[in-house]
Write an enzyme that holds these catalytic residues in place. Sequence first.
Site, PDB file in Angstrom:
ATOM      1  N   LYS A  76      44.826  -0.942 -12.613  1.00  0.00           N
ATOM      2  CA  LYS A  76      44.863  -2.355 -13.286  1.00  0.00           C
ATOM      3  C   LYS A  76      46.332  -3.009 -12.553  1.00  0.00           C
ATOM      4  CE  LYS A  76      42.695  -0.961 -17.556  1.00  0.00           C
ATOM      5  NZ  LYS A  76      42.943  -0.495 -18.923  1.00  0.00           N
ATOM      6  N   GLN A  94      47.812  -0.153 -23.457  1.00  0.00           N
ATOM      7  CA  GLN A  94      46.736   0.937 -23.172  1.00  0.00           C
ATOM      8  C   GLN A  94      46.228   1.908 -23.991  1.00  0.00           C
ATOM      9  OE1 GLN A  94      44.990   1.012 -20.005  1.00  0.00           O
ATOM     10  NE2 GLN A  94      43.945   2.738 -20.794  1.00  0.00           N
ATOM     11  N   ASP A 109      42.806  -8.018 -23.495  1.00  0.00           N
ATOM     12  CA  ASP A 109      41.546  -6.959 -24.093  1.00  0.00           C
ATOM     13  C   ASP A 109      40.507  -7.578 -24.898  1.00  0.00           C
ATOM     14  OD1 ASP A 109      41.481  -4.706 -22.449  1.00  0.00           O
ATOM     15  OD2 ASP A 109      42.985  -3.484 -23.624  1.00  0.00           O
TER      16      ASP A 109
END
Length: 281
Positions: free
Chosen positions: A53, A97, A120
């Site tokens: 990412k 994460q 997200d």
Amino acid sequence: MAQIIDGKAAAGRIRDLVKDDVDKFRSVTHRTVGLATVLVGDDPASEVYVTSKRRLSRQAGIEDHHRRLSADAGQDEVAAVIDELAEDDAVSGILLQLPLPKHLDSKALIDRIPWQKDVDGLTTTSAGLLARNAPGLRPCTPLGILALLRAEGIDLSGVSAVVVGRSELVGKPLAQLLLQQNATVTVTHSRTRDLATVTRTADIVIAAAGIPHLIGAEHVKAGAIVIDVGIHRSANGLIGDVDFEAVSPITSRITPVPGGVGPMTIAELLRNTIQAAKIQT
């Protein structure tokens, strides 16, 4: 044989668009676009995902604001890092994460992220905006799946779609996004009786249950489109929730593992990051 849906190629096109968008944003606003990734602990898979990412975000012209915390970091320590990034104008988006170490309350930490920086799409506020079909940031994997279907020229209006899995990360938000595209949606899960009877009715089967080779030939009708969200390590390499060899001869189109949905998730993360920057501006 089925037509293979190439997620790598589609993701590459999105990343090119994001790079152009980031360049235009900087030239107009004289502001940078920044993505903060927060990695807690030393889970090998998470480290690989975050590294990818960060690399792809830099390639798109997005500044890299990475934070690494030890596996024994406490709730307050992680919360303080998120609060710091939330106040930093150079940070357009924050990605915590997952999964986190078990001693941490992931939902509470996610909800510390301002919805305008929730790239997200997982905060309670983001979930509410999605449920109301109000403007906001959506979860990346469901966005990637819809982008793949659009790239294939598939009109979702009136289509019968079965989502296998009800996670907050994929299954639930995907079902809502499909409904907003006027698809007829059924959500199945671990308590569904006779799964194959349900999935065999679908024009589109999306497997996101996290169970290797859950979906076999008996689960799919001839000519259906199959999207495989799962990714698992096996003795023969990476496999998905779909038994590709058994299912692909039956379907009209199918995503491979790897190279299907995975690249699209990161591409949509980058697109969410520039969108977050625009929202904040």
